[in-house]
Design a protein around this motif. Structure first.
Motif, PDB file in Angstrom:
ATOM      1  N   TYR A 178       0.822  -1.211   0.000  1.00 35.30           N
ATOM      2  CA  TYR A 178       0.000   0.000   0.000  1.00 35.30           C
ATOM      3  C   TYR A 178       0.855   1.259   0.000  1.00 35.30           C
ATOM      4  N   ASN A 193      -6.164   5.282   2.312  1.00 32.50           N
ATOM      5  CA  ASN A 193      -5.643   4.185   3.123  1.00 32.50           C
ATOM      6  C   ASN A 193      -5.881   4.553   4.590  1.00 32.50           C
ATOM      7  N   LEU A 197      -2.201   1.082   6.286  1.00 32.58           N
ATOM      8  CA  LEU A 197      -1.596  -0.234   6.076  1.00 32.58           C
ATOM      9  C   LEU A 197      -0.322  -0.090   5.251  1.00 32.58           C
ATOM     10  N   GLY A 200      -0.447  -5.958   2.324  1.00 30.95           N
ATOM     11  CA  GLY A 200      -1.477  -6.975   2.440  1.00 30.95           C
ATOM     12  C   GLY A 200      -0.990  -8.282   1.857  1.00 30.95           C
ATOM     13  N   HIS A 219      -3.215  -8.046   7.223  1.00 29.21           N
ATOM     14  CA  HIS A 219      -3.018  -6.609   7.070  1.00 29.21           C
ATOM     15  C   HIS A 219      -1.867  -6.196   7.981  1.00 29.21           C
ATOM     16  N   TYR A 221       0.454  -3.185   9.335  1.00 27.23           N
ATOM     17  CA  TYR A 221       0.373  -1.726   9.469  1.00 27.23           C
ATOM     18  C   TYR A 221       1.726  -1.070   9.211  1.00 27.23           C
ATOM     19  N   ASP A 228      -0.458  -6.881  13.658  1.00 24.02           N
ATOM     20  CA  ASP A 228      -1.156  -7.206  12.405  1.00 24.02           C
ATOM     21  C   ASP A 228      -2.591  -7.608  12.684  1.00 24.02           C
ATOM     22  N   SER A 426      -9.425  -7.644   1.215  1.00 21.71           N
ATOM     23  CA  SER A 426     -10.462  -7.150   2.122  1.00 21.71           C
ATOM     24  C   SER A 426     -11.197  -8.321   2.756  1.00 21.71           C
TER      25      SER A 426
END
Length: 435
Positions: A178, A193, A197, A200, A219, A221, A228, A426
């Motif tokens: 990301y 965002n 993040l 992914g 995910h 960070y 996570d 997602s």
């Protein structure tokens, strides 16, 4: 009084080590073989290392690999050292943002990072946080570039004594950065965002039927101190559940791997204490995929692509050539005393910052698991990967010495961003794909 304070401040600054990188450091970091590689008297391209000659090249092997060869479990074919040049956009990002990155007060804190390699200077044993810097170089490395996929990915579970294949799983793995993107639009970040993040990871099981549509979403960070978020979708239950931190160190789907093992290390920097142990020149599994013995049975497709084959005791070792590489030896020990490992010893490639070799030790300090990740040059792989400047993860082997068992992986790594769109990463996608 002012004079005394100034003297104290000056003394403290002089006492603190300064590690400012130069453009020459960047050049040496990304092109360590421009003047050739270290030569070993008894080690030449084209030779095979086996029980009969392993003692003469012991210094070019890590302890676990030396043990395998000495026991007759594996033989290594030696190839010529070649440069795995990372994409110029990543190199240029390193130059542009040189010396903007610093470590924070806490383990896992980083400040000022924008893109590229955070710490391109040569590590020093005198720097108590050199290991942590190497860990951040790995985290923000160019592994899979900005977006990548292993599509598909085959895992085989084997009894090492008999070589019997007990089970094969077929997956798709997807990766998306990301932030800190250097080649694929949007750059440098995907927006919006709102959760901030960094990365992914999405995994979907395709076969066999009993675990089909099992899915994993991670995910990670940007703030490494933030834990996570990991989600698991079980096809037979048809529901999403959040994984606890402890479950990332459980055996994943009955294999010899933890989720934390993925890519050499798949966790937060702050979860480990990192120690740089020195620089070595060692044999590492770097090769040209198209020049290796390939497996005609496991994978067939219209492109004519074949995965690499396996060999050695129990068919537990990738049948690939190895070359002498510059390597940083970095030890990571868990902060959590309840972790199943006492430490990992990572052998990080100094040019690519991939982790092709890791030796893991149990709580008693005994050698337990040995992880190998073969690295293919992108220009000798799929045509679509040519010129990508990504060292392609191409095969893996996780050997459990204590259980005499292994899990092997065969990849079709693809650097096509269309395979890993943002909506795939997602929780909603877990439910939709599992129906």
């Amino acid at each position: 009084m002012k004079k005394t304070v100034f003297s104290l401040m000056t003394a403290s600054l002089l006492a603190a080590p300064v590690y400012a990188a130069t453009l020459e450091d960047v050049e040496n970091s990304f092109y360590p073989y421009k003047n050739g590689s270290k030569e070993f008297t008894n080690l030449k391209p084209g030779m095979t290392i086996n029980q009969s000659n392993v003692e003469s090249v012991k210094d070019a092997l890590d302890p676990a690999m030396y043990r395998f060869i000495k026991n007759g479990d594996y033989e290594i074919r030696v190839g010529a050292t070649t440069s795995f040049d990372l994409h110029e956009s990543y190199v240029n990002a390193t130059k542009t943002n040189l010396n903007t990155t610093t470590l924070g007060e806490k383990n896992g804190e980083i400040q000022g990072f924008i893109a590229g390699r955070p710490f391109p200077e040569e590590p020093s044993l005198d720097d108590p946080r050199a290991g942590e810097k190497m860990a951040f170089n790995f985290k923000y490395g160019y592994n899979w570039g900005d977006t990548g996929a292993v599509y598909p990915f085959y895992w085989k579970f084997r009894d090492m004594a008999s070589g019997k294949q007990e089970r094969m799983l077929k997956f798709n793995f997807h990766f998306l950065n990301y932030k800190h993107r250097v080649k694929q639009e949007p750059m440098p970040d995907i927006t919006p965002n709102p959760s901030n993040l960094f990365r992914g990871i999405y995994v979907q099981v395709l076969e066999p039927f009993d675990v089909k549509n099992t899915q994993l979403l991670i995910h990670r960070y940007e703030d490494d101190l933030k834990r996570d978020n990991a989600y698991l979708y079980l096809g037979f239950q048809r529901r999403v559940r959040r994984l606890s931190s402890g479950q990332t160190t459980d055996a994943f789907l009955g294999s010899d791997l933890m989720i934390e093992d993925f890519e050499g290390y798949n966790g937060r920097i702050s979860d480990m204490n990192w120690t740089y142990k020195g620089t070595r020149y060692m044999l590492m599994p770097y090769y040209n995929h198209n020049d290796e013995p390939l497996d005609p049975e496991t994978h067939k497709d219209d492109e004519g692509y074949q995965v690499v084959s396996f060999t050695g005791q129990g068919q537990c070792f990738p049948n690939v050539s190895w070359q002498v590489r510059k390597v940083y030896e970095v030890e990571s020990s868990p902060v959590d005393p309840n972790h199943p490992l006492s430490k990992r010893v990572h052998f990080m490639d100094a040019q690519t910052f991939a982790i092709p070799r890791t030796n893991a030790y149990d709580r008693k300090g005994d050698l337990w698991k040995i992880f190998t990740i073969g690295q293919s040059h992108p220009d000798h792989h799929l045509p679509a990967n040519k010129g990508s400047g990504v060292s392609i993860d191409d095969a893996f082997s996780m050997v459990d010495l204590q259980a005499n068992h292994c899990t092997t992986g065969q990849f079709k790594g693809q650097l096509d961003p269309k395979l890993s769109p943002e909506n795939k990463f997602s929780v909603q996608n877990l439910r939709a794909s599992g129906r």
